[in-house]
Motif scaffolding. Structure first.
Motif, PDB file in Angstrom:
ATOM      1  N   ARG A 199      12.771  -4.398  -7.787  1.00  0.00           N
ATOM      2  CA  ARG A 199      12.531  -3.137  -8.481  1.00  0.00           C
ATOM      3  C   ARG A 199      11.332  -2.454  -7.849  1.00  0.00           C
ATOM      4  O   ARG A 199      10.338  -3.099  -7.535  1.00  0.00           O
ATOM      5  CB  ARG A 199      12.255  -3.360  -9.977  1.00  0.00           C
ATOM      6  N   SER A 200      11.439  -1.176  -7.662  1.00  0.00           N
ATOM      7  CA  SER A 200      10.308  -0.427  -7.127  1.00  0.00           C
ATOM      8  C   SER A 200       9.180  -0.402  -8.150  1.00  0.00           C
ATOM      9  O   SER A 200       9.411  -0.517  -9.366  1.00  0.00           O
ATOM     10  CB  SER A 200      10.751   1.000  -6.794  1.00  0.00           C
ATOM     11  N   ALA A 201       7.952  -0.267  -7.658  1.00  0.00           N
ATOM     12  CA  ALA A 201       6.819  -0.111  -8.559  1.00  0.00           C
ATOM     13  C   ALA A 201       6.962   1.194  -9.326  1.00  0.00           C
ATOM     14  O   ALA A 201       7.625   2.134  -8.874  1.00  0.00           O
ATOM     15  CB  ALA A 201       5.520  -0.115  -7.749  1.00  0.00           C
ATOM     16  N   PRO A 202       6.382   1.291 -10.509  1.00  0.00           N
ATOM     17  CA  PRO A 202       6.429   2.549 -11.264  1.00  0.00           C
ATOM     18  C   PRO A 202       5.898   3.697 -10.424  1.00  0.00           C
ATOM     19  O   PRO A 202       4.935   3.539  -9.673  1.00  0.00           O
ATOM     20  CB  PRO A 202       5.519   2.268 -12.464  1.00  0.00           C
ATOM     21  N   PRO A 331       3.165   6.705  -1.431  1.00  0.00           N
ATOM     22  CA  PRO A 331       2.774   6.714  -2.844  1.00  0.00           C
ATOM     23  C   PRO A 331       3.508   5.617  -3.613  1.00  0.00           C
ATOM     24  O   PRO A 331       4.624   5.233  -3.264  1.00  0.00           O
ATOM     25  CB  PRO A 331       3.205   8.105  -3.321  1.00  0.00           C
ATOM     26  N   ARG A 332       2.881   5.135  -4.636  1.00  0.00           N
ATOM     27  CA  ARG A 332       3.437   4.045  -5.431  1.00  0.00           C
ATOM     28  C   ARG A 332       4.853   4.378  -5.900  1.00  0.00           C
ATOM     29  O   ARG A 332       5.116   5.450  -6.431  1.00  0.00           O
ATOM     30  CB  ARG A 332       2.533   3.777  -6.628  1.00  0.00           C
ATOM     31  N   GLY A 333       5.770   3.433  -5.687  1.00  0.00           N
ATOM     32  CA  GLY A 333       7.137   3.602  -6.159  1.00  0.00           C
ATOM     33  C   GLY A 333       8.031   4.380  -5.221  1.00  0.00           C
ATOM     34  O   GLY A 333       9.149   4.738  -5.593  1.00  0.00           O
ATOM     35  N   THR A 334       7.582   4.616  -3.965  1.00  0.00           N
ATOM     36  CA  THR A 334       8.396   5.409  -3.027  1.00  0.00           C
ATOM     37  C   THR A 334       8.610   4.675  -1.705  1.00  0.00           C
ATOM     38  O   THR A 334       8.912   5.303  -0.695  1.00  0.00           O
ATOM     39  CB  THR A 334       7.727   6.766  -2.725  1.00  0.00           C
ATOM     40  N   VAL A 335       8.494   3.343  -1.695  1.00  0.00           N
ATOM     41  CA  VAL A 335       8.460   2.622  -0.430  1.00  0.00           C
ATOM     42  C   VAL A 335       9.769   2.760   0.353  1.00  0.00           C
ATOM     43  O   VAL A 335       9.750   2.984   1.573  1.00  0.00           O
ATOM     44  CB  VAL A 335       8.122   1.129  -0.676  1.00  0.00           C
ATOM     45  N   THR A 336      10.925   2.652  -0.307  1.00  0.00           N
ATOM     46  CA  THR A 336      12.197   2.764   0.418  1.00  0.00           C
ATOM     47  C   THR A 336      12.376   4.167   0.975  1.00  0.00           C
ATOM     48  O   THR A 336      12.800   4.352   2.120  1.00  0.00           O
ATOM     49  CB  THR A 336      13.381   2.421  -0.507  1.00  0.00           C
ATOM     50  N   GLU A 337      12.040   5.159   0.173  1.00  0.00           N
ATOM     51  CA  GLU A 337      12.133   6.549   0.633  1.00  0.00           C
ATOM     52  C   GLU A 337      11.219   6.791   1.823  1.00  0.00           C
ATOM     53  O   GLU A 337      11.606   7.449   2.804  1.00  0.00           O
ATOM     54  CB  GLU A 337      11.778   7.506  -0.508  1.00  0.00           C
ATOM     55  N   ALA A 338       9.999   6.254   1.759  1.00  0.00           N
ATOM     56  CA  ALA A 338       9.032   6.463   2.840  1.00  0.00           C
ATOM     57  C   ALA A 338       9.534   5.858   4.146  1.00  0.00           C
ATOM     58  O   ALA A 338       9.465   6.484   5.209  1.00  0.00           O
ATOM     59  CB  ALA A 338       7.680   5.862   2.461  1.00  0.00           C
ATOM     60  N   ALA A 402       6.834  -4.558  -4.282  1.00  0.00           N
ATOM     61  CA  ALA A 402       7.317  -4.062  -5.556  1.00  0.00           C
ATOM     62  C   ALA A 402       7.717  -5.266  -6.388  1.00  0.00           C
ATOM     63  O   ALA A 402       7.966  -6.348  -5.893  1.00  0.00           O
ATOM     64  CB  ALA A 402       8.509  -3.133  -5.342  1.00  0.00           C
ATOM     65  N   SER A 403       7.770  -5.076  -7.672  1.00  0.00           N
ATOM     66  CA  SER A 403       8.036  -6.205  -8.546  1.00  0.00           C
ATOM     67  C   SER A 403       9.503  -6.557  -8.583  1.00  0.00           C
ATOM     68  O   SER A 403      10.363  -5.743  -8.328  1.00  0.00           O
ATOM     69  CB  SER A 403       7.541  -5.874  -9.962  1.00  0.00           C
ATOM     70  N   SER A 404       9.789  -7.798  -8.937  1.00  0.00           N
ATOM     71  CA  SER A 404      11.154  -8.268  -9.116  1.00  0.00           C
ATOM     72  C   SER A 404      11.277  -8.834 -10.518  1.00  0.00           C
ATOM     73  O   SER A 404      10.525  -9.715 -10.912  1.00  0.00           O
ATOM     74  CB  SER A 404      11.494  -9.357  -8.086  1.00  0.00           C
TER      75      SER A 404
END
Length: 422
Positions: A199-202, A331-338, A402-404
């Motif tokens: 799961r992506s970070a908030p 930014p937090r929660g956007t790692v795959t997009e980045a 990111a958390s799982s």
């Protein structure tokens, strides 16, 4: 160096690591071979080179649009809920194209657009998964280098597989078989426990998503010009080969570039590097640009092949270092997009470089063609120097991991901070 090799083995022994790496590479095979597979298929159908090139370009544009969009959806909804329907849609669109051919043309264009648009962002997804699979940050950085090296292998082997399928069966069979293999690879990743648990970070709601990070924008601008350098080299090499032996020489030059990147990536990932990655990237990009310069001397085939290998040495290290910087600035929660934006920008740059080098080679020959990658490399270095302060300040709240939900080691916060030194 022995310790570095041990580091590679340590990563490969990690639970799920081999499955994720191999599955991602196989799953990305259709995307890697799409341009040449489309060209060969259109020509086999009796279409012109202009039509073949146009459809390959349409696929590339659609893919460039789809990657960051799907990457954002992955960050929002998880990997299986996005990647699984995407890979099925892309494969079905490819099958429609393979069976319908180029007539009617609107249907062919729509199928190619859908195939590119729905190509799952497996590359960005894998980099988002590494921190949940590996236990230490230095292992994640080594995995990034190993990932960059594996890409070079795929982009070298992929075209060979296309030509093998065409020679054994047909261009239509090449499209269908390689896409079927790609679906199996993608499914292997998407149904794996790490992918299902990830799961992506908030994240903070923002329409710009990952692009609101100034540091990420600076990195993307840099890699736009690195992509231009790579795209232009391919065209200049064609012109050189025409005067020095034809297609076989061109194959040797491209293989040497890939071999250089393979060796460079292996050496780079085999050790830990001191200092911040932003400063290291400036050095690597400078060396990349410098190593393009000797190509303009255009010596004999043997020496030129050696220079091509030298020109490729610093590419994989640049890419691996960029992966670490993406972690620090996304930014937090956007790692795959980045990560998907980095893939898209590099691909767009390569397309621009190909289009730019064509007229340059036409006007001045291979000599001026090989000047384009050096110039593009120099511009990418200037971008890094001009944005040094922006890159020196990692995004607040950016994270590597990111958390799982189902990870027994899950904590309230991710295990690695993107602000840590690489």
């Amino acid at each position: 160096m022995a310790a570095g090799h041990a580091g590679y083995l340590e990563i490969l022994r990690a639970k799920h690591a081999v499955r994720l790496l191999v599955g991602t590479l196989v799953g990305r095979l259709p995307n890697a071979v799409a341009p040449i597979a489309i060209v060969l298929f259109v020509r086999a159908e009796g279409g012109t080179y202009s039509l073949a090139g146009a459809l390959a370009a349409v696929y590339g544009v659609a893919n460039a649009i789809g990657q960051p969009v799907l990457g954002r959806l992955v960050d929002l909804y998880g990997q299986p809920r996005v990647q699984l329907p995407a890979v099925v849609a892309s494969a079905l669109a490819t099958a429609v194209f393979a069976f319908a051919g180029t007539d009617p043309l609107p249907l062919a264009c729509a199928a190619v657009v859908a195939a590119g648009l729905f190509t799952p962002p497996l590359e960005g997804g894998l980099r988002a998964l590494w921190p949940s699979v590996l236990s230490r940050e230095d292992q994640v950085h080594t995995a990034y280098a190993m990932d960059a090296v594996a890409q070079e292998v795929m982009f070298t082997v992929g075209p060979l597989l296309v030509t093998l399928c065409v020679s054994l069966w047909s261009a239509q069979a090449a499209l269908l078989v390689l896409n079927a293999v790609g679906v199996l690879g993608a499914l292997s990743v998407v149904v794996s426990p790490p992918s299902r648990a990830w799961r992506s970070a908030p994240r903070e709601a923002h329409w710009l998503g990952a692009l609101r990070s100034p540091g990420l924008l600076a990195l993307l601008a840099t890699f736009l010009f690195v992509g231009i350098a790579m795209g232009s080299i391919a065209v200049a090499a064609v012109s050189y080969a025409d005067d020095h032996g034809g297609d076989a020489v061109y194959g040797w030059l491209m293989a040497a570039l890939g071999l250089g990147a393979l060796v460079g990536g292996m050496v780079y990932g085999a050790r830990s590097w001191p200092g911040v990655p932003e400063r290291r990237l400036r050095v690597l990009v400078a060396l990349l640009a410098v190593c393009y310069l000797p190509l303009a001397s255009m010596p004999g085939v043997v020496a030129m092949t050696a220079l091509a290998a030298l020109a490729g040495v610093f590419l994989a290290p640049c890419i691996a270092c960029a992966f670490v910087i993406v972690d620090r600035h996304a930014p937090r929660g956007t790692v795959t997009e980045a990560f998907s934006w980095l893939v898209t920008t590099f691909s767009v740059g390569a397309s621009v470089g190909t289009g730019l080098a064509g007229p340059v080679v036409q006007a001045g020959g291979a000599l001026w063609g090989f000047a384009v990658p050096s110039a593009a490399g120099a511009v990418s270095l200037l971008v890094l120097l001009a944005t040094g302060r922006v890159l020196a300040a990692p995004a607040v709240g950016a994270v590597v991991a990111a958390s799982s939900e189902n990870d027994p080691n899950r904590a309230a916060e991710p295990r690695f901070s993107s602000g840590d030194r690489a």
